[in-house]
Design a protein around this motif. Structure first.
Motif, mmCIF file in Angstrom:
data_model
loop_
_atom_site.group_PDB
_atom_site.id
_atom_site.type_symbol
_atom_site.label_atom_id
_atom_site.label_comp_id
_atom_site.label_asym_id
_atom_site.label_seq_id
_atom_site.Cartn_x
_atom_site.Cartn_y
_atom_site.Cartn_z
ATOM 1 N N PRO A 103 -3.673 -14.079 -1.424
ATOM 2 C CA PRO A 103 -2.941 -13.601 -2.537
ATOM 3 C C PRO A 103 -2.954 -12.052 -2.413
ATOM 4 O O PRO A 103 -3.594 -11.066 -2.213
ATOM 5 N N GLY A 104 -1.676 -11.596 -3.168
ATOM 6 C CA GLY A 104 -1.522 -10.141 -3.602
ATOM 7 C C GLY A 104 -0.919 -9.237 -2.019
ATOM 8 O O GLY A 104 -0.950 -8.003 -2.350
ATOM 9 N N GLU A 105 -0.328 -10.032 -1.348
ATOM 10 C CA GLU A 105 -0.100 -9.334 -0.103
ATOM 11 C C GLU A 105 1.463 -9.490 -0.074
ATOM 12 O O GLU A 105 2.211 -10.224 -0.931
ATOM 13 N N ALA A 106 2.115 -8.872 0.824
ATOM 14 C CA ALA A 106 3.387 -8.626 0.767
ATOM 15 C C ALA A 106 4.070 -9.943 0.960
ATOM 16 O O ALA A 106 5.360 -9.976 0.657
ATOM 17 N N TRP A 107 3.801 -10.851 1.674
ATOM 18 C CA TRP A 107 4.350 -12.086 1.919
ATOM 19 C C TRP A 107 4.918 -12.704 0.504
ATOM 20 O O TRP A 107 5.843 -13.366 0.374
ATOM 21 N N GLU A 108 4.228 -12.554 -0.443
ATOM 22 C CA GLU A 108 4.457 -13.385 -1.819
ATOM 23 C C GLU A 108 5.309 -12.754 -2.467
ATOM 24 O O GLU A 108 6.176 -13.609 -3.171
ATOM 25 N N LYS A 109 5.997 -11.453 -2.305
ATOM 26 C CA LYS A 109 7.180 -10.911 -2.702
ATOM 27 C C LYS A 109 8.344 -11.072 -1.678
ATOM 28 O O LYS A 109 9.360 -10.579 -2.465
ATOM 29 N N ALA A 110 8.110 -11.442 -0.630
ATOM 30 C CA ALA A 110 9.240 -11.324 0.209
ATOM 31 C C ALA A 110 10.294 -12.484 -0.282
ATOM 32 O O ALA A 110 10.024 -13.519 -0.487
ATOM 33 N N THR A 111 11.827 -12.005 -0.071
ATOM 34 C CA THR A 111 12.686 -13.088 -0.553
ATOM 35 C C THR A 111 13.010 -13.891 0.823
ATOM 36 O O THR A 111 13.260 -15.139 0.522
ATOM 37 N N LYS A 112 12.765 -13.715 1.907
ATOM 38 C CA LYS A 112 13.008 -14.617 3.139
ATOM 39 C C LYS A 112 11.830 -14.093 4.137
ATOM 40 O O LYS A 112 11.605 -13.004 4.619
ATOM 41 N N THR B 121 -0.113 -16.308 10.697
ATOM 42 C CA THR B 121 -0.022 -17.436 9.944
ATOM 43 C C THR B 121 1.290 -17.854 10.048
ATOM 44 O O THR B 121 2.367 -17.373 9.827
ATOM 45 N N LEU B 122 1.444 -19.397 9.847
ATOM 46 C CA LEU B 122 2.675 -19.887 9.664
ATOM 47 C C LEU B 122 3.173 -19.595 8.076
ATOM 48 O O LEU B 122 2.315 -19.445 7.410
ATOM 49 N N SER B 123 4.326 -19.682 7.984
ATOM 50 C CA SER B 123 4.985 -19.198 6.431
ATOM 51 C C SER B 123 4.802 -20.734 5.550
ATOM 52 O O SER B 123 4.504 -21.650 6.092
ATOM 53 N N PRO B 124 4.658 -20.424 4.452
ATOM 54 C CA PRO B 124 4.751 -21.471 3.523
ATOM 55 C C PRO B 124 5.945 -22.378 3.807
ATOM 56 O O PRO B 124 5.700 -23.708 3.701
#
Length: 231
Positions: free
Chosen positions: A148-157, A176-179
């Motif tokens: 949580p709280g890392e850049a991936w959470e806010k990325a649109t793609k 890591t694999l993406s969501p």
């Protein structure tokens, strides 16, 4: 929206036995229907015991294809590597063809390893789902190396494989694999055990936007959990 099915177990050993049975049932169905079983492995203590239980299984090992949901950027033989743990607990004990085991080359560094593994996954073909994805849950609600709280959470793609450079837990570099890629699966099972996971599990269950909630396969997710202390 994530669809969840909650499965509580009376003991950790009951959870581990049920998980092993579920993996073998998924394998049997995939091999019967498609001639191959593509599974994504998780790291951690609970999966280790499940993997050990699989050593004695009767299955068509030649049809299994092994992938990993995340990896720490450490030397290949380091005991903290998910691939090293899976190998010592299980993979080295069964006749899965070596070319069908696909570790993340995290020893190359997060950014290069992420690109390499994305190319590896691309050989599956566009839109190819995994048959089964295994995941865990951290005390902060993270899964795989999606903290949580890392850049991936806010990325649109996001790319299918993400380089993590500042993980909340050591080592800081991970892959890591993406969501979305973890969600591209016919079945997803979370394995959650231990009293230290209880708060994160309750947050998730009550709708908090923890990273685990970002895994949204079409068929929903199954959560196998045991969070009370074993006697």
């Amino acid at each position: 929206m994530q669809q969840r099915r909650w499965h509580e177990f009376d003991s950790r050993s009951d959870l581990e036995a049920a998980a092993a049975d579920a993996i073998l049932a998924s394998a049997q169905q995939a091999i019967a229907e498609r001639g191959a079983f593509r599974i994504v492995l998780a790291g951690g203590t609970t999966p280790r015991q499940v993997y050990r239980a699989l050593c004695a299984a009767r299955t068509e090992w030649s049809a299994w294809h092994i992938y990993f949901g995340d990896e720490r950027c450490l030397p290949p033989a380091d005991a903290q590597r998910n691939s090293a743990m899976a190998s010592s607990a299980w993979l080295a004990q069964v006749p899965i063809p070596q070319l069908q085991v696909h570790p993340i080359p995290a020893e190359l560094g997060a950014e290069k390893a992420a690109l390499c593994y994305a190319q590896e996954l691309a050989t599956l073909g566009a839109g190819t789902d995994f048959d089964l994805v295994l995941l865990g849950l951290g005390e902060d609600g993270h899964t795989a190396s999606l903290f949580p709280g890392e850049a991936w959470e806010k990325a649109t793609k996001l790319p299918p494989v993400i380089a993590i450079l500042h993980a909340a837990k050591p080592p800081p570099e991970r892959v890591t694999l993406s969501p979305a890629r973890l969600s591209s699966a016919r079945q997803v099972i979370f394995l959650v055990s231990g009293p230290d996971k209880q708060e994160a599990l309750q947050d998730w269950r009550h709708g908090a936007p923890v990273p685990a909630s970002r895994i949204t396969p079409t068929g929903g997710v199954d959560i196998f959990f045991h969070t009370s202390p074993d006697s």
